[in-house]
Design a protein around this motif. Structure first.
Motif, PDB file in Angstrom:
ATOM      1  N   SER A 199     -22.074  -9.093  19.405  1.00 48.39           N
ATOM      2  CA  SER A 199     -21.474 -10.446  19.266  1.00 48.39           C
ATOM      3  C   SER A 199     -22.365 -11.608  18.480  1.00 48.39           C
ATOM      4  CB  SER A 199     -21.119 -11.149  20.801  1.00 48.39           C
ATOM      5  OG  SER A 199     -22.392 -11.624  21.149  1.00 48.39           O
ATOM      6  N   ASP A 200     -22.170 -12.571  18.218  1.00 54.28           N
ATOM      7  CA  ASP A 200     -22.984 -13.655  17.550  1.00 54.28           C
ATOM      8  C   ASP A 200     -24.229 -13.800  18.376  1.00 54.28           C
ATOM      9  OD1 ASP A 200     -21.373 -13.907  15.641  1.00 54.28           O
ATOM     10  OD2 ASP A 200     -20.387 -15.812  16.056  1.00 54.28           O
TER      11      ASP A 200
ATOM     12  N   TRP B 254     -26.257 -11.655  19.453  1.00 55.13           N
ATOM     13  CA  TRP B 254     -27.050 -10.396  19.637  1.00 55.13           C
ATOM     14  C   TRP B 254     -28.348 -10.770  19.654  1.00 55.13           C
ATOM     15  CZ3 TRP B 254     -30.226  -8.586  15.905  1.00 55.13           C
ATOM     16  CH2 TRP B 254     -30.153  -9.018  14.614  1.00 55.13           C
ATOM     17  N   PRO B 255     -28.887 -11.661  18.773  1.00 58.17           N
ATOM     18  CA  PRO B 255     -30.459 -11.562  18.528  1.00 58.17           C
ATOM     19  C   PRO B 255     -31.129 -11.946  20.106  1.00 58.17           C
ATOM     20  CG  PRO B 255     -29.363 -12.838  16.747  1.00 58.17           C
ATOM     21  CD  PRO B 255     -28.484 -12.512  17.907  1.00 58.17           C
TER      22      PRO B 255
ATOM     23  N   ARG C 184     -33.031 -10.688  10.185  1.00 55.86           N
ATOM     24  CA  ARG C 184     -31.900 -10.777  10.603  1.00 55.86           C
ATOM     25  C   ARG C 184     -30.659 -10.371   9.599  1.00 55.86           C
ATOM     26  NH1 ARG C 184     -30.811 -16.018  14.677  1.00 55.86           N
ATOM     27  NH2 ARG C 184     -28.506 -15.304  14.222  1.00 55.86           N
ATOM     28  N   ASP C 185     -30.989 -11.210   8.303  1.00 55.37           N
ATOM     29  CA  ASP C 185     -29.726 -10.725   7.270  1.00 55.37           C
ATOM     30  C   ASP C 185     -29.834  -9.162   7.112  1.00 55.37           C
ATOM     31  OD1 ASP C 185     -29.318 -13.430   7.357  1.00 55.37           O
ATOM     32  OD2 ASP C 185     -30.384 -13.945   5.421  1.00 55.37           O
TER      33      ASP C 185
ATOM     34  N   ILE D  58     -30.573  -6.794   9.037  1.00 50.62           N
ATOM     35  CA  ILE D  58     -30.228  -6.203  10.131  1.00 50.62           C
ATOM     36  C   ILE D  58     -28.571  -6.280  10.237  1.00 50.62           C
ATOM     37  CG2 ILE D  58     -29.844  -6.044  12.639  1.00 50.62           C
ATOM     38  CD1 ILE D  58     -33.019  -6.683  12.709  1.00 50.62           C
ATOM     39  N   GLU D  59     -28.273  -7.570   9.803  1.00 51.23           N
ATOM     40  CA  GLU D  59     -26.659  -7.693  10.016  1.00 51.23           C
ATOM     41  C   GLU D  59     -25.844  -6.890   8.959  1.00 51.23           C
ATOM     42  OE1 GLU D  59     -26.330 -11.928  10.084  1.00 51.23           O
ATOM     43  OE2 GLU D  59     -26.644 -12.143  12.564  1.00 51.23           O
TER      44      GLU D  59
ATOM     45  N   ARG E 131     -25.750  -3.540  10.004  1.00 48.27           N
ATOM     46  CA  ARG E 131     -24.602  -3.212  11.189  1.00 48.27           C
ATOM     47  C   ARG E 131     -23.337  -3.358  10.711  1.00 48.27           C
ATOM     48  NH1 ARG E 131     -26.392  -6.429  16.612  1.00 48.27           N
ATOM     49  NH2 ARG E 131     -24.872  -4.589  17.332  1.00 48.27           N
ATOM     50  N   ARG E 132     -23.111  -3.939   9.830  1.00 55.45           N
ATOM     51  CA  ARG E 132     -21.725  -3.864   9.153  1.00 55.45           C
ATOM     52  C   ARG E 132     -21.244  -2.827   8.590  1.00 55.45           C
ATOM     53  NH1 ARG E 132     -23.022  -9.097   7.630  1.00 55.45           N
ATOM     54  NH2 ARG E 132     -24.027  -8.418   5.741  1.00 55.45           N
TER      55      ARG E 132
ATOM     56  N   ASP F 113     -22.776   0.242  12.443  1.00 62.23           N
ATOM     57  CA  ASP F 113     -22.314   0.380  13.751  1.00 62.23           C
ATOM     58  C   ASP F 113     -20.848   0.648  14.242  1.00 62.23           C
ATOM     59  OD1 ASP F 113     -24.838  -0.814  14.535  1.00 62.23           O
ATOM     60  OD2 ASP F 113     -23.995  -2.798  14.941  1.00 62.23           O
TER      61      ASP F 113
END
Length: 245
Positions: free
Chosen positions: A133-134, A136-137, A151-152, A154-155, A158-159, A162
């Protein structure tokens, strides 16, 4: 791209480096990206093999996500990759799969288990769900690291990698149902690293796992559920030391 077949599905994996094989198995729902910090450190003195579990990344989705089935998937991957023996490194559910694999098959040389409990009934699946979810960090990292984590990047990973919501739900259920059986029967050398502040797994459950294994050793790691990313240098040093021993 290499793909193994088992139970009517295709399983994607990647091999890099040379030498003894080290296999990385991710947490429930996380893609292979979550081992990127360890993969590069290992893929030099060792061959690194990273698996996309069923329902994750470039592997097919399925109906059965039980731990024993995931272990059978791993056997299919190692057979396809012509790996006769391997060191298994697992995080969370990936650690549970490594334990199940070592019980059932004979290719495991050692286990390194990161934030893996002695049994699945202690897993906080609500906290694990927040990892997707938002929020996650704050589940993944300590407060001091959240502001400096990539974070950018990693996100973006993840898209791509995951698992989707349906596969995650089944993977979470498989994790909660995990029962390692008689731990004394698993005699390979095992290093268990327990994150001190994981909201998903209580740290004492990781120590209990190590204590139940005949050749288990236990160490704490600072940080939350993705402590092996946040403190990758210390984790990598300890992992390489263990593998070389």
């Amino acid at each position: 791209m290499p793909r193994a077949r088992h139970d009517g599905i295709e399983l994607y994996y990647e091999q890099v480096g040379s030498g003894d094989t080290v296999v990385f198995l991710p947490e429930a729902g996380l893609g292979a990206w979550s081992w990127g910090w360890q993969h590069d450190a290992v893929a030099g003195p060792f061959e690194s093999l990273v698996v996309d579990p069923r329902g994750t990344g470039r592997s097919d989705a399925a109906d059965d996500y039980g731990v024993e089935t995931l272990a059978a998937d791993l056997e299919a991957v190692l057979r396809d990759a012509n790996v006769r023996s391997a060191h298994l490194v697992g995080h969370g559910l990936g650690g549970a799969v490594a334990v199940a694999y070592a019980r059932e098959y004979n290719r495991a040389r050692s286990l390194a288990l990161v934030t893996t409990p002695a049994a699945g009934d202690v897993v906080d699946t609500d906290a694990l769900g927040r990892l997707f979810s938002d929020e996650w960090p704050s589940v993944a990292f300590s407060e001091s690291y959240v502001g400096v984590a990539p974070r950018d990047e990693i996100e973006g990973w993840r898209r791509l990698d995951d698992a989707d919501a349906d596969a995650r739900e089944q993977l979470f259920a498989a994790y909660r149902a995990f029962d390692p059986g008689a731990l004394y029967e698993i005699t390979v050398p095992t290093l268990v690293l327990g994150a001190l502040d994981s909201p998903v797994i209580p740290e004492p459950a990781c120590e209990t796992l190590a204590q139940g294994l005949p050749r288990g050793e236990y160490e704490q790691v600072e940080g939350r559920h993705l402590a092996h990313l946040e403190h990758s240098r210390a984790v990598n040093d300890r992992l390489l030391q263990f593998l070389e021993e």
